[in-house]
Each structure stands twice: as structure tokens, then as C-alpha cells.
Motif scaffolding. Structure first.
Motif, PDB file in Angstrom:
ATOM      1  N   ALA A 202       0.403  -1.178   0.233  1.00 25.61           N
ATOM      2  CA  ALA A 202      -0.030   0.230  -0.372  1.00 25.61           C
ATOM      3  C   ALA A 202       0.952   1.291   0.119  1.00 25.61           C
ATOM      4  O   ALA A 202       1.615   1.345   1.043  1.00 25.61           O
ATOM      5  CB  ALA A 202      -0.718  -0.108   1.224  1.00 25.61           C
TER       6      ALA A 202
ATOM      7  N   ASP B  18       0.681   4.962   0.537  1.00 25.13           N
ATOM      8  CA  ASP B  18       0.426   6.141   1.277  1.00 25.13           C
ATOM      9  C   ASP B  18       0.434   6.851   1.710  1.00 25.13           C
ATOM     10  O   ASP B  18       1.058   8.240   2.482  1.00 25.13           O
ATOM     11  CB  ASP B  18      -0.815   5.752   2.470  1.00 25.13           C
ATOM     12  CG  ASP B  18      -1.769   3.721   2.152  1.00 25.13           C
ATOM     13  OD1 ASP B  18      -2.214   4.601   1.896  1.00 25.13           O
ATOM     14  OD2 ASP B  18      -1.927   3.404   2.593  1.00 25.13           O
TER      15      ASP B  18
ATOM     16  N   GLU C 275      -1.162  -1.222  -4.800  1.00 21.83           N
ATOM     17  CA  GLU C 275      -2.044  -1.090  -4.246  1.00 21.83           C
ATOM     18  C   GLU C 275      -2.040   1.082  -4.333  1.00 21.83           C
ATOM     19  O   GLU C 275      -0.638   1.603  -3.391  1.00 21.83           O
ATOM     20  CB  GLU C 275      -2.320  -1.075  -2.334  1.00 21.83           C
ATOM     21  CG  GLU C 275      -3.550   0.406  -2.552  1.00 21.83           C
ATOM     22  CD  GLU C 275      -3.739   0.355  -0.988  1.00 21.83           C
ATOM     23  OE1 GLU C 275      -3.946  -0.738  -0.247  1.00 21.83           O
ATOM     24  OE2 GLU C 275      -4.222   1.583  -0.633  1.00 21.83           O
TER      25      GLU C 275
ATOM     26  N   THR D 253      -4.850   5.651  -0.362  1.00 23.28           N
ATOM     27  CA  THR D 253      -6.217   6.470  -0.310  1.00 23.28           C
ATOM     28  C   THR D 253      -5.588   7.995  -0.155  1.00 23.28           C
ATOM     29  O   THR D 253      -5.608   9.324  -1.034  1.00 23.28           O
ATOM     30  CB  THR D 253      -6.793   6.036   0.578  1.00 23.28           C
ATOM     31  OG1 THR D 253      -7.113   5.082   0.796  1.00 23.28           O
ATOM     32  CG2 THR D 253      -8.106   7.266   1.275  1.00 23.28           C
TER      33      THR D 253
ATOM     34  N   ASP E 147      -7.121   1.891  -3.888  1.00 23.95           N
ATOM     35  CA  ASP E 147      -7.976   2.247  -2.804  1.00 23.95           C
ATOM     36  C   ASP E 147      -8.809   3.900  -2.631  1.00 23.95           C
ATOM     37  O   ASP E 147      -7.332   4.701  -1.924  1.00 23.95           O
ATOM     38  CB  ASP E 147      -7.212   2.159  -1.184  1.00 23.95           C
ATOM     39  CG  ASP E 147      -7.913   2.177  -0.250  1.00 23.95           C
ATOM     40  OD1 ASP E 147      -9.001   1.885  -0.543  1.00 23.95           O
ATOM     41  OD2 ASP E 147      -6.567   1.753   0.800  1.00 23.95           O
TER      42      ASP E 147
ATOM     43  N   LYS F  47     -11.922   3.902  -1.272  1.00 19.39           N
ATOM     44  CA  LYS F  47     -13.158   3.704  -0.394  1.00 19.39           C
ATOM     45  C   LYS F  47     -14.142   4.901  -1.108  1.00 19.39           C
ATOM     46  O   LYS F  47     -14.770   5.330  -0.605  1.00 19.39           O
ATOM     47  CB  LYS F  47     -12.120   4.413   0.855  1.00 19.39           C
ATOM     48  CG  LYS F  47     -11.311   3.688   1.742  1.00 19.39           C
ATOM     49  CD  LYS F  47     -10.732   4.045   3.013  1.00 19.39           C
ATOM     50  CE  LYS F  47      -9.796   3.396   3.061  1.00 19.39           C
ATOM     51  NZ  LYS F  47      -8.048   3.931   2.669  1.00 19.39           N
TER      52      LYS F  47
HETATM   53 MG    MG Z   1      -5.005   0.744   1.294  1.00 21.02          MG
END
Ligand code: MG
Ligand code: 5RP
Length: 217
Positions: free
Chosen positions: A9, A11, A33, A36, A62, A64
Motif C-alpha cells: 500500500a 500511502d 495499491e 487513499t 484504494d 474507499k
Molecule cells: Mg489503503
């Protein structure tokens, strides 16, 4: 039980370090990923650049998503994502719209399980065609001391019985993996454990070794 995959991920709040981690770790992980945080800062370009850098990997957006499932799914899949996340609080209509677009483009929707949701919700997602969910301990919950426990494992087993493939995330480290040995796990999603490590490749290998030792080759 099949071997869980490893998902990186990303981020970050800017693209360059995310791309540099993706380059460093793309051969050590199975899924990349666009996190977000990264997508909120860098937008669709994050997904496009990761697709370009990792043409053969599964790419997750990602996002959401809570509304506008059709529009956002078109954006994510057309930018190169294979999977896109929808938050569990989204109306079923949003899940269905996003899932329809995913099917048309050969992708999948993952439901992010954060906060309040029920097994009836899970059955409704499954009935709508959804096959993946992400069991998530949030950053803030983790920071306030929430640990993994028997209640989480029991909920994971029920979700598997409903027919949802589960990815697990939220401050996961290689040392946490034995906790989940009886769970059918689609992927372990790791962000800070990899990106924040002095030697990210070494930690990725630790994850893969644990996965092999617990779930077999
Ligand atoms: Mg994530
Ligand atoms: C937070 C996320 C993160 O991508 C996910 O939790 C993985 O990151 P970390 O391992 O650092 O918790 O979606 O909402």
C-alpha cells in the motif's frame, strides 16, 4: 488453503516516493495499491503511473468510494486499476453500480470494512456479486491501542463462510501473520511496515517467508 498474496500500500502524499517504492518492491510483492492518501493528493495520475511502472501487477485504487460508484469505477478502471475499493457504509446502489462497471472491464470491487457493518450487509454484497472484502483496523484505531483479537478472527471466519475473500490490513507486520493461520486470506496489505522500513526489500522477504512457512508454497 491457497497462499495469501502480499499487497504493497503506497500511502504517500506525493508521487515520487511512491513510484520509487513501487520500483524497489514490485518484484517482491503481488499487488500494488495506489493508497487513499496518494490518490487524494495526486489524483488519477497515481493509478496511471503505477500501471505504467508495473504493467503485469494487480493494481488497486484504494478510493474507499461512498457515492457515484459508476463514475468513479470508470475512472479507476480506465486509468489502469484492476480492483477498486468501496467503503462498507456506501448504499447498496453504489456497490452495484461500481460492480457493474468492474464486470464490464474485467475488474473487481473490494468492500472496505471500517466501522459499522453487519453480516446482513455482507450477505447483500455477496448477493450483488461482490467477492472481495478488506478487513481493516484503521490507523487511528491502531494508534488508540486497538489490537487484533478473537472477535476479529471469528468475524473473518463468518465473512469467509458467507463467500467473501478477505484481505487483511491495518499496521500489519510479518510477526502478526501467525495470528491469521486459520483464516482463508486473499492478501495481506502492508503500507508502513514496508515503506517505513530501513530495508523494505528485506521486510517484503520476511512477509513472503512467513506466508510460505504458514500457508505453504
Ligand atoms: Mg489503503
Ligand atoms: C488506511 C489504508 C492503508 O493503505 C492500509 O491500512 C495499509 O497501510 P498500513 O500497513 O500502513 O496500515 O488503506 O486506510
Amino acid at each position: 488453503m491457497s497462499r495469501p498474496l502480499l499487497q504493497l500500500a503506497l500511502d504517500y502524499t506525493e508521487l515520487p516516493p511512491a513510484l520509487s517504492d513501487a520500483l524497489l518492491l514490485r518484484d517482491s510483492v503481488d499487488i500494488i495499491e495506489a493508497g487513499t492518501l496518494l490518490c487524494l493528493t495526486e489524483g488519477l495520475e497515481a493509478v496511471r503511473q503505477l500501471r505504467k511502472l508495473c504493467p503485469h501487477k494487480i493494481i488497486v485504487a484504494d478510493w474507499k468510494v461512498a457515492d457515484a460508484g459508476e463514475t468513479l469505477a470508470k475512472q479507476a478502471f480506465d486509468a489502469g486499476a484492476n480492483w477498486m475499493t468501496v467503503i462498507c457504509a456506501a448504499p447498496l446502489a453504489t456497490v452495484e453500480k461500481a460492480h457493474q462497471v468492474a464486470m464490464e472491464r474485467g475488474g473487481e470491487i473490494q468492500i472496505e470494512l471500517f466501522g459499522n457493518w453487519t453480516f446482513d450487509d455482507a450477505r447483500a454484497w455477496h448477493k450483488a456479486g461482490i467477492r472481495q472484502a478488506i478487513y481493516h483496523r484503521g490507523r487511528d484505531a491502531q494508534a488508540s491501542g486497538q489490537t487484533w483479537g478473537e472477535a476479529d478472527l471469528a468475524r473473518m471466519k463468518t465473512l469467509s463462510d458467507i463467500g467473501l475473500e478477505l484481505s487483511i490490513t491495518g499496521g500489519i507486520t510479518p510477526q502478526d501473520l501467525p495470528l491469521f493461520r486459520d483464516i482463508k486470506v486473499k492478501a495481506f496489505i502492508a503500507g508502513r511496515a514496508l515503506s517505513g522500513a530501513a530495508n523494505p526489500q528485506h521486510v517484503a522477504q520476511d512477509f513472503q517467508t512467513q506466508i510460505r512457512d504458514i500457508w505453504g508454497a
